[in-house]
Design a protein around this motif. Sequence first.
Motif, PDB file in Angstrom:
ATOM      1  N   LEU A 265     -48.539   9.085 -16.198  1.00 28.23           N
ATOM      2  CA  LEU A 265     -48.004  10.065 -15.049  1.00 28.23           C
ATOM      3  C   LEU A 265     -49.190  10.642 -14.182  1.00 28.23           C
ATOM      4  O   LEU A 265     -48.755  10.507 -12.818  1.00 28.23           O
ATOM      5  N   ILE A 266     -50.467  10.789 -15.007  1.00 27.31           N
ATOM      6  CA  ILE A 266     -51.634  10.898 -13.743  1.00 27.31           C
ATOM      7  C   ILE A 266     -51.728   9.828 -12.899  1.00 27.31           C
ATOM      8  O   ILE A 266     -52.057  10.040 -11.730  1.00 27.31           O
ATOM      9  N   GLN A 267     -51.627   8.621 -13.321  1.00 24.42           N
ATOM     10  CA  GLN A 267     -51.856   7.419 -12.436  1.00 24.42           C
ATOM     11  C   GLN A 267     -50.843   7.486 -11.468  1.00 24.42           C
ATOM     12  O   GLN A 267     -51.099   6.985 -10.353  1.00 24.42           O
TER      13      GLN A 267
ATOM     14  N   VAL B  31     -58.051  22.942 -19.419  1.00 27.57           N
ATOM     15  CA  VAL B  31     -58.551  23.137 -18.052  1.00 27.57           C
ATOM     16  C   VAL B  31     -58.548  22.121 -17.014  1.00 27.57           C
ATOM     17  O   VAL B  31     -58.226  22.365 -15.932  1.00 27.57           O
ATOM     18  N   ILE B  32     -58.964  20.836 -17.480  1.00 30.05           N
ATOM     19  CA  ILE B  32     -58.910  19.587 -16.601  1.00 30.05           C
ATOM     20  C   ILE B  32     -57.412  19.293 -16.560  1.00 30.05           C
ATOM     21  O   ILE B  32     -57.166  19.024 -15.343  1.00 30.05           O
ATOM     22  N   LEU B  33     -56.916  19.445 -17.578  1.00 28.24           N
ATOM     23  CA  LEU B  33     -55.330  18.921 -17.204  1.00 28.24           C
ATOM     24  C   LEU B  33     -54.635  19.900 -16.131  1.00 28.24           C
ATOM     25  O   LEU B  33     -53.869  19.327 -15.446  1.00 28.24           O
ATOM     26  N   GLY B  34     -54.802  21.048 -16.128  1.00 25.47           N
ATOM     27  CA  GLY B  34     -54.266  22.223 -15.222  1.00 25.47           C
ATOM     28  C   GLY B  34     -54.848  21.912 -13.844  1.00 25.47           C
ATOM     29  O   GLY B  34     -54.166  21.597 -12.841  1.00 25.47           O
ATOM     30  N   LYS B  35     -56.016  21.242 -13.578  1.00 26.29           N
ATOM     31  CA  LYS B  35     -56.824  20.915 -12.156  1.00 26.29           C
ATOM     32  C   LYS B  35     -55.989  19.622 -12.016  1.00 26.29           C
ATOM     33  O   LYS B  35     -55.532  19.631 -10.676  1.00 26.29           O
ATOM     34  N   ILE B  36     -55.866  18.667 -12.842  1.00 20.66           N
ATOM     35  CA  ILE B  36     -54.902  17.486 -12.532  1.00 20.66           C
ATOM     36  C   ILE B  36     -53.571  17.899 -11.993  1.00 20.66           C
ATOM     37  O   ILE B  36     -53.090  17.232 -11.185  1.00 20.66           O
ATOM     38  N   GLU B  37     -52.846  18.550 -12.607  1.00 18.96           N
ATOM     39  CA  GLU B  37     -51.426  18.995 -12.468  1.00 18.96           C
ATOM     40  C   GLU B  37     -51.514  19.615 -10.996  1.00 18.96           C
ATOM     41  O   GLU B  37     -50.696  19.310 -10.212  1.00 18.96           O
ATOM     42  N   ARG B  38     -52.439  20.408 -10.642  1.00 15.78           N
ATOM     43  CA  ARG B  38     -52.261  21.222  -9.282  1.00 15.78           C
ATOM     44  C   ARG B  38     -52.646  20.169  -8.192  1.00 15.78           C
ATOM     45  O   ARG B  38     -52.131  20.181  -7.110  1.00 15.78           O
ATOM     46  N   ALA B  39     -53.589  19.246  -8.560  1.00 13.39           N
ATOM     47  CA  ALA B  39     -53.977  18.102  -7.534  1.00 13.39           C
ATOM     48  C   ALA B  39     -52.679  17.245  -7.056  1.00 13.39           C
ATOM     49  O   ALA B  39     -52.710  16.937  -6.170  1.00 13.39           O
ATOM     50  N   ILE B  40     -52.193  16.693  -8.416  1.00 15.35           N
ATOM     51  CA  ILE B  40     -51.225  15.689  -8.001  1.00 15.35           C
ATOM     52  C   ILE B  40     -49.719  16.341  -7.924  1.00 15.35           C
ATOM     53  O   ILE B  40     -48.765  15.566  -7.361  1.00 15.35           O
TER      54      ILE B  40
ATOM     55  N   ILE C 244     -47.588  17.246 -10.473  1.00 14.83           N
ATOM     56  CA  ILE C 244     -46.924  16.843 -11.234  1.00 14.83           C
ATOM     57  C   ILE C 244     -47.320  17.634 -12.868  1.00 14.83           C
ATOM     58  O   ILE C 244     -48.445  17.758 -12.997  1.00 14.83           O
ATOM     59  N   LYS C 245     -46.119  17.998 -13.690  1.00 15.16           N
ATOM     60  CA  LYS C 245     -46.304  18.733 -14.789  1.00 15.16           C
ATOM     61  C   LYS C 245     -46.898  17.506 -15.868  1.00 15.16           C
ATOM     62  O   LYS C 245     -46.434  16.643 -15.910  1.00 15.16           O
ATOM     63  N   LEU C 246     -47.956  17.857 -16.422  1.00  8.80           N
ATOM     64  CA  LEU C 246     -48.658  16.940 -17.425  1.00  8.80           C
ATOM     65  C   LEU C 246     -48.507  17.708 -18.966  1.00  8.80           C
ATOM     66  O   LEU C 246     -48.719  16.859 -20.021  1.00  8.80           O
ATOM     67  N   ARG C 247     -48.149  18.769 -19.055  1.00 13.53           N
ATOM     68  CA  ARG C 247     -48.126  19.425 -20.384  1.00 13.53           C
ATOM     69  C   ARG C 247     -46.812  20.252 -20.775  1.00 13.53           C
ATOM     70  O   ARG C 247     -45.967  20.531 -19.818  1.00 13.53           O
ATOM     71  N   GLY C 248     -46.205  20.383 -21.899  1.00 14.37           N
ATOM     72  CA  GLY C 248     -45.045  21.001 -21.995  1.00 14.37           C
ATOM     73  C   GLY C 248     -43.867  19.928 -22.360  1.00 14.37           C
ATOM     74  O   GLY C 248     -44.121  18.986 -22.214  1.00 14.37           O
ATOM     75  N   LYS C 249     -42.786  20.556 -22.334  1.00 12.31           N
ATOM     76  CA  LYS C 249     -41.585  19.849 -22.376  1.00 12.31           C
ATOM     77  C   LYS C 249     -41.067  19.176 -21.459  1.00 12.31           C
ATOM     78  O   LYS C 249     -40.176  18.374 -21.476  1.00 12.31           O
ATOM     79  N   ASP C 250     -41.542  19.652 -20.161  1.00 13.57           N
ATOM     80  CA  ASP C 250     -40.938  18.889 -19.027  1.00 13.57           C
ATOM     81  C   ASP C 250     -42.062  18.264 -18.221  1.00 13.57           C
ATOM     82  O   ASP C 250     -42.029  18.373 -17.132  1.00 13.57           O
ATOM     83  N   LYS C 251     -42.791  17.240 -19.064  1.00 18.54           N
ATOM     84  CA  LYS C 251     -43.771  16.347 -18.464  1.00 18.54           C
ATOM     85  C   LYS C 251     -43.098  15.613 -17.167  1.00 18.54           C
ATOM     86  O   LYS C 251     -41.751  15.130 -17.736  1.00 18.54           O
ATOM     87  N   GLY C 252     -43.689  15.560 -16.248  1.00 20.81           N
ATOM     88  CA  GLY C 252     -43.304  14.679 -15.317  1.00 20.81           C
ATOM     89  C   GLY C 252     -42.612  15.122 -14.242  1.00 20.81           C
ATOM     90  O   GLY C 252     -42.287  14.467 -13.221  1.00 20.81           O
ATOM     91  N   LYS C 253     -42.251  16.247 -14.424  1.00 20.50           N
ATOM     92  CA  LYS C 253     -41.559  16.986 -13.475  1.00 20.50           C
ATOM     93  C   LYS C 253     -42.155  17.576 -12.324  1.00 20.50           C
ATOM     94  O   LYS C 253     -43.401  17.961 -12.574  1.00 20.50           O
ATOM     95  N   PRO C 254     -41.802  17.821 -11.161  1.00 19.23           N
ATOM     96  CA  PRO C 254     -42.686  18.443 -10.126  1.00 19.23           C
ATOM     97  C   PRO C 254     -43.172  19.645 -10.569  1.00 19.23           C
ATOM     98  O   PRO C 254     -42.543  20.603 -10.941  1.00 19.23           O
ATOM     99  N   LEU C 255     -44.032  20.057 -10.325  1.00 23.42           N
ATOM    100  CA  LEU C 255     -44.932  21.303 -10.476  1.00 23.42           C
ATOM    101  C   LEU C 255     -44.491  22.391  -9.360  1.00 23.42           C
ATOM    102  O   LEU C 255     -44.996  22.117  -8.443  1.00 23.42           O
ATOM    103  N   GLN C 256     -44.131  23.577  -9.875  1.00 21.75           N
ATOM    104  CA  GLN C 256     -43.918  24.495  -9.090  1.00 21.75           C
ATOM    105  C   GLN C 256     -44.969  25.535  -9.065  1.00 21.75           C
ATOM    106  O   GLN C 256     -45.083  26.168 -10.221  1.00 21.75           O
TER     107      GLN C 256
END
Length: 146
Positions: free
Chosen positions: A78-80, A117-126, A128-140
């Motif tokens: 997902l990060i890639q 902390v790092i996962l949160g930074k990556i989520e905001r940068a790309i 996309i959600k990387l944690r929780g039950k809705d992984k891969g969905k767009p981050l609002q």
Amino acid sequence: MADWDTVTVLKKKAPKAGVMKTEQAINAARRQGVPVDTQLKWGAGSNKQHVTTKNTAKLDRETEELKHETISLDVGKLIQQGRQSKGLSQKELATKINEKPQVITDYEAGKGIPNNVILGKIERAIGIKLRGKDKGKPLQLPESKK
């Protein structure tokens, strides 16, 4: 009155602190019956702050019962995908989130140790959600209050 003019003082100077710490001075004090207090300070004479403990050594060996938790490979994918959709290289993403490029490389390969902390930074940068039950969905992102 002539006796008052000349004064002779016979007194030894007290030994300096450095001299009192020698083994010879300690033995002389013991022979004289003076109480001597000796203490060995923790880590004296060695650099103990960088010694590995038993638990660290066990984790580094990575046995079955003690294994480093690593990020899952699907989160790495997902990060890639999110990074490539934004047109960022690993180095550019790392610069954007103020981390080393090796961190992004490890996360994408599924070798990185998860850090929220790092996962949160990556989520905001790309975006996309990387944690929780809705992984891969767009981050609002939450709307800012004005």
